[in-house]
Scaffold this active site. Structure first.
Site, PDB file in Angstrom:
ATOM      1  N   GLU A 169      70.454 -68.197  13.021  1.00 20.15           N
ATOM      2  CA  GLU A 169      70.619 -68.135  11.578  1.00 20.15           C
ATOM      3  C   GLU A 169      72.002 -68.685  11.213  1.00 20.15           C
ATOM      4  OE1 GLU A 169      69.874 -64.816   8.075  1.00 20.15           O
ATOM      5  OE2 GLU A 169      70.775 -64.153   9.965  1.00 20.15           O
ATOM      6  N   CYS A 185      66.345 -62.644  11.389  1.00 20.23           N
ATOM      7  CA  CYS A 185      67.331 -61.569  11.344  1.00 20.23           C
ATOM      8  C   CYS A 185      66.777 -60.215  10.880  1.00 20.23           C
ATOM      9  CB  CYS A 185      68.525 -62.014  10.506  1.00 20.23           C
ATOM     10  SG  CYS A 185      70.057 -61.103  10.874  1.00 20.23           S
ATOM     11  N   LYS A 237      62.981 -66.591   4.594  1.00 25.09           N
ATOM     12  CA  LYS A 237      63.237 -65.207   5.000  1.00 25.09           C
ATOM     13  C   LYS A 237      62.745 -64.226   3.930  1.00 25.09           C
ATOM     14  CE  LYS A 237      67.120 -62.292   6.519  1.00 25.09           C
ATOM     15  NZ  LYS A 237      68.589 -62.276   6.710  1.00 25.09           N
TER      16      LYS A 237
END
Length: 273
Positions: free
Chosen positions: A46, A159, A119
């Protein structure tokens, strides 16, 4: 898509700085190193392209879909190094002047884009003087994404998604996922507490490999990330770990191992809810 042959995969760990060109140059060198080591699929972390001094810095370099230096870099690197390349995340344009999508893009060895994932889960954390709120500069995505590669079905995530098992269970149950991708920039605090536990849990409960590419060290902007990029097998065993600093973790996604774990303990077939 069912995996028919083993596939060598690699997670790249960086300590990304504040200058876009320098970060892309370092990423390219590490992709080249992974490819020389036999990697066929390479995952970047990321924010591999930039970790600015301010959260709003990412908005300044956001790209339109299909056009921009980071997207061009990823497509070109995939083609030059002849690898499946997943570009951790980069900031992509959204209909909000103050925010971006935090987007992961996958390219095949011909440099063709095969998947885009925005995301979904946005990180928020406060402990003492440490505070994060991604929703201030990021707009959440809405759609889970997976794509087909030679190792089988590959699930994309980023993440903070790691803390939401329903995302992966939905993908694994529908698509028989062989590999979960996890590019991340976990904080030192949360990573030390939960990173490995969560990665191994996602591998065990979905009976698949998990490839995690992390930011790992002290950054120019003062932030410290946990690192510990790793590859986890379907039984939850660690196949390789890089605690801190720049480097590569690699291993093989083996369809025979996948089949063995799922045959011995057919938990996915035993689902009732």
């Amino acid at each position: 898509m069912t995996a028919t042959a083993p596939m060598r995969v690699a997670a790249i760990q960086t300590v990304t700085g504040i200058t876009l060109d320098d970060n892309l140059a370092r990423a390219d060198a590490l992709i080249a190193e992974a490819a020389r080591g036999g990697a066929e699929l390479v995952l970047l972390p990321e924010y591999f392209c930039m970790m600015g001094r301010h959260e709003t810095d990412k908005v300044a370099i956001r790209e339109q879909d299909g056009d921009g230096p980071v997207q061009s870099f990823l497509a070109d690197a995939a083609r030059r190094h002849r690898v499946w390349l997943v570009g951790g995340t980069l900031p992509m344009w959204c209909n909000d002047d103050a925010r971006v999508y935090n987007t992961s893009l996958a390219f095949d060895p011909h440099g063709r884009r095969v998947a885009r994932y925005d995301k979904i889960h946005l990180f928020g954390f406060t402990k003492g003087t440490e505070s994060y709120d991604e929703s201030r500069t990021i707009l959440a995505g809405k759609t889970p994404v997976a794509f087909d590669a030679p190792c089988g079905r590959v699930a994309m995530s980023v993440c903070y998604d790691l803390r939401f098992p329903e995302l992966y269970r939905g993908l694994a149950g529908k698509n028989d996922v062989s590999l979960i991708l996890m590019p991340a920039a976990f904080t030192y605090t949360t990573g030390q507490a939960h990173w490995e536990i969560l990665l191994r849990a996602r591998a065990i409960e979905n009976q698949c490999y998990v490839l995690a590419a992390a930011q790992g060290g002290k950054h120019e902007n003062g932030r410290r990330t946990w690192g510990h990029s790793m590859l986890v097998d379907p039984w939850g065993e660690l196949m390789g770990v890089l605690p801190e600093g720049e480097g590569i973790v690699s291993g093989t996604v083996d369809p025979t191992r996948l089949a063995e774990v799922r045959q011995n303990l057919p938990a996915l077939r035993h689902r009732v809810l």
